[in-house]
Every structure is written in C-alpha cells, then in structure tokens.
Scaffold this motif. Structure first.
Motif, PDB file in Angstrom:
ATOM      1  N   ARG A   2     -74.159 -24.565  13.059  1.00  0.00           N
ATOM      2  CA  ARG A   2     -74.007 -23.137  13.345  1.00  0.00           C
ATOM      3  C   ARG A   2     -75.313 -22.626  13.970  1.00  0.00           C
ATOM      4  NH1 ARG A   2     -71.860 -24.425   8.746  1.00  0.00           N
ATOM      5  NH2 ARG A   2     -73.886 -24.142   7.664  1.00  0.00           N
ATOM      6  N   VAL A   3     -75.205 -21.875  15.063  1.00  0.00           N
ATOM      7  CA  VAL A   3     -76.392 -21.352  15.745  1.00  0.00           C
ATOM      8  C   VAL A   3     -76.473 -19.845  15.553  1.00  0.00           C
ATOM      9  CG1 VAL A   3     -77.522 -21.100  18.002  1.00  0.00           C
ATOM     10  CG2 VAL A   3     -76.330 -23.228  17.448  1.00  0.00           C
ATOM     11  N   HIS A   4     -77.664 -19.398  15.144  1.00  0.00           N
ATOM     12  CA  HIS A   4     -77.899 -17.976  14.856  1.00  0.00           C
ATOM     13  C   HIS A   4     -79.062 -17.468  15.711  1.00  0.00           C
ATOM     14  CE1 HIS A   4     -75.960 -18.626  10.771  1.00  0.00           C
ATOM     15  NE2 HIS A   4     -76.345 -19.846  11.072  1.00  0.00           N
ATOM     16  N   ILE A   5     -79.045 -16.166  16.004  1.00  0.00           N
ATOM     17  CA  ILE A   5     -80.216 -15.508  16.585  1.00  0.00           C
ATOM     18  C   ILE A   5     -80.582 -14.356  15.657  1.00  0.00           C
ATOM     19  CG2 ILE A   5     -81.170 -14.184  18.524  1.00  0.00           C
ATOM     20  CD1 ILE A   5     -79.256 -15.668  20.396  1.00  0.00           C
ATOM     21  N   LEU A  24     -72.890 -16.101  25.040  1.00  0.00           N
ATOM     22  CA  LEU A  24     -72.641 -16.665  23.704  1.00  0.00           C
ATOM     23  C   LEU A  24     -71.166 -17.024  23.504  1.00  0.00           C
ATOM     24  CD1 LEU A  24     -75.046 -14.482  21.524  1.00  0.00           C
ATOM     25  CD2 LEU A  24     -75.365 -16.860  22.288  1.00  0.00           C
ATOM     26  N   THR A  25     -70.299 -16.257  24.130  1.00  0.00           N
ATOM     27  CA  THR A  25     -68.866 -16.602  24.081  1.00  0.00           C
ATOM     28  C   THR A  25     -68.635 -17.939  24.798  1.00  0.00           C
ATOM     29  OG1 THR A  25     -68.309 -14.251  24.087  1.00  0.00           O
ATOM     30  CG2 THR A  25     -66.543 -15.800  24.720  1.00  0.00           C
ATOM     31  N   GLY A  31     -69.367 -25.345  23.275  1.00  0.00           N
ATOM     32  CA  GLY A  31     -70.051 -26.113  22.226  1.00  0.00           C
ATOM     33  C   GLY A  31     -69.162 -26.558  21.088  1.00  0.00           C
ATOM     34  N   ARG A  32     -68.109 -25.786  20.805  1.00  0.00           N
ATOM     35  CA  ARG A  32     -67.288 -26.085  19.618  1.00  0.00           C
ATOM     36  C   ARG A  32     -66.784 -27.532  19.589  1.00  0.00           C
ATOM     37  NH1 ARG A  32     -65.411 -22.674  15.536  1.00  0.00           N
ATOM     38  NH2 ARG A  32     -66.489 -20.840  16.318  1.00  0.00           N
ATOM     39  N   PRO A  33     -66.246 -28.045  20.699  1.00  0.00           N
ATOM     40  CA  PRO A  33     -65.783 -29.453  20.647  1.00  0.00           C
ATOM     41  C   PRO A  33     -66.933 -30.444  20.417  1.00  0.00           C
ATOM     42  CG  PRO A  33     -64.957 -28.332  22.623  1.00  0.00           C
ATOM     43  CD  PRO A  33     -65.974 -27.427  22.004  1.00  0.00           C
ATOM     44  N   LEU A  34     -68.169 -29.979  20.605  1.00  0.00           N
ATOM     45  CA  LEU A  34     -69.340 -30.870  20.451  1.00  0.00           C
ATOM     46  C   LEU A  34     -70.012 -30.666  19.096  1.00  0.00           C
ATOM     47  CD1 LEU A  34     -70.946 -30.095  23.939  1.00  0.00           C
ATOM     48  CD2 LEU A  34     -69.429 -31.988  23.394  1.00  0.00           C
ATOM     49  N   GLY A  35     -69.419 -29.825  18.255  1.00  0.00           N
ATOM     50  CA  GLY A  35     -70.014 -29.560  16.946  1.00  0.00           C
ATOM     51  C   GLY A  35     -71.075 -28.481  16.966  1.00  0.00           C
ATOM     52  N   LEU A  36     -71.043 -27.641  18.005  1.00  0.00           N
ATOM     53  CA  LEU A  36     -71.999 -26.527  18.088  1.00  0.00           C
ATOM     54  C   LEU A  36     -71.203 -25.225  18.055  1.00  0.00           C
ATOM     55  CD1 LEU A  36     -74.075 -27.830  21.161  1.00  0.00           C
ATOM     56  CD2 LEU A  36     -74.642 -28.103  18.722  1.00  0.00           C
ATOM     57  N   ALA A 145     -75.231 -26.438  26.014  1.00  0.00           N
ATOM     58  CA  ALA A 145     -73.898 -26.931  25.634  1.00  0.00           C
ATOM     59  C   ALA A 145     -73.202 -27.546  26.856  1.00  0.00           C
ATOM     60  CB  ALA A 145     -73.062 -25.797  25.058  1.00  0.00           C
ATOM     61  N   SER A 146     -73.388 -26.920  28.018  1.00  0.00           N
ATOM     62  CA  SER A 146     -72.759 -27.453  29.252  1.00  0.00           C
ATOM     63  C   SER A 146     -73.334 -28.812  29.612  1.00  0.00           C
ATOM     64  CB  SER A 146     -72.987 -26.480  30.418  1.00  0.00           C
ATOM     65  OG  SER A 146     -72.456 -25.226  30.102  1.00  0.00           O
ATOM     66  N   ILE A 147     -74.648 -28.954  29.441  1.00  0.00           N
ATOM     67  CA  ILE A 147     -75.299 -30.252  29.727  1.00  0.00           C
ATOM     68  C   ILE A 147     -74.762 -31.315  28.773  1.00  0.00           C
ATOM     69  CG2 ILE A 147     -77.509 -31.496  29.588  1.00  0.00           C
ATOM     70  CD1 ILE A 147     -78.846 -28.841  30.598  1.00  0.00           C
TER      71      ILE A 147
END
Ligand SMILES: C[S@@+](CC[C@H](N)C(=O)[O-])C[C@H]1O[C@@H](n2cnc3c(N)ncnc32)[C@H](O)[C@@H]1O
Length: 156
Positions: A2-5, A24-25, A31-36, A145-147
């Motif tokens: 989970r990533v927070h700011i 962020l959307t 990221g979700r399919p990558l576990g982020l 996440a795209s990378i």
C-alpha cells in the motif's frame, strides 16, 4: 504494498489537486496487478505553531505503524525514473506492507524526521513548492508502475 502520501498543508480543489488525483488513479490502475495499491493522501496542519517539529510529530502520527518511510527532501538522493521504479519493486518484493512518502511544508521537514526516514528522495537540488512536489511524486509513482508493467508510458 500500500502506498501513502503524508503531507503538510491543505490542498484546495484546483489544477494541482486534479493532476494528483489523475496520476494516483492511473498509478492504482496500473500498479494493482503488480501488487502496488494506492492507499491515501493524509494532510496535516500544525495549528499549535510548533513549527517543523510540530509538523513532524503530526506527519509521523499520520504514517501507518511499521511503514517504510521515504522523506522528500532536496538534500536527499536523486534517482532516475527507472531506478525509482526498481526501488519501489524491491520494497514490494522485500515484503513492505506500507510505503509512506512524506512531504514537508514551507519550512521543510524536521531534521529528526529526515534522519529517521528509511530513504531521503530528492527531485533535484532546487527547492520546489510542496504542492508541486505532490504532483511530481504522483506522476513518478504512475511512471514507476508503468515501467514495472512494461507499458509504453515511459520512453527509455
Ligand atoms: C518549500 S519546500 C521546503 C523548504 C525547503 N526545505 C527549504 O529549505 O527551502 C517544501 C517541501 O517540498 C519538498 N521538496 C521541495 N523541493 C524538493 C526537492 N528538490 N526534492 C524533494 N523534495 C522537495 C520537501 O518535502 C520540502 O519539505
């Protein structure tokens, strides 16, 4: 992971808020399919006039217990976007549950918080306004996440 700011200051609706929300959307979707996953942006405001120390106290309270702490500071370490993506991937693969990015206010981040952070991240030696740093961080999270997803948003 989970990533927070966690950031000082209240951001009103407007162009910066719209950009942050958009990036962020897209970060969460990619990221979700990558576990982020995108968790939340928590804002703090020191009303007691205790300055950076007061802000640091509020920021540390906003950071989830046990989170890996990344302080945004111009004196920190600069990374390329692929290096940032690799670092995000390493934290995830190392089993980090919560990754919290912390952004200071007009006076910056208290030295004690910067020392305590697991990583100090710099967006270059110049000082940027804290609301713009939120936008830049949101975009770099989406880019990372795209990378990691191998999608064409980031050009080598
Ligand atoms: C206006 S700056 C703080 C003032 C700055 N520390 C100074 O001494 O002038 C607000 C916040 O934005 C973030 N920030 C500003 N420039 C940055 C940079 N080049 N790299 C990373 N974070 C930055 C930091 O979190 C900082 O606490």
């Amino acid at each position: 992971m989970r990533v927070h700011i966690c950031a000082v200051g209240r951001l009103r609706a407007g162009p910066e808020a719209a950009l942050i929300d958009d990036y962020l959307t897209r970060f969460d979707r990619t990221g979700r399919p990558l576990g982020l996953t995108w968790a939340e942006l928590r804002e703090v405001e020191d009303k007691k006039g205790k300055g950076m120390a007061g802000e640091a106290e509020l920021l540390l309270r906003a950071v989830p217990d046990g989170a890996t702490l990344v302080a945004l500071d111009e004196r920190g370490k600069t990374l390329s976007s692929p290096e940032f993506a690799d670092q995000i991937g390493r934290w995830r693969d190392d089993g980090v549950g919560d990754l919290a990015f912390v952004i200071g206010g007009a006076d910056g981040l208290d030295k004690e918080l910067r020392t305590r952070a697991d990583f100090n991240l710099s967006f270059g030696r110049m000082v940027w306004p804290h609301m713009l740093v939120r936008v830049m961080l949101a975009e770099q999270l989406y880019r990372a996440a795209s990378i990691l997803a191998g999608s064409p948003y980031h050009r080598v």
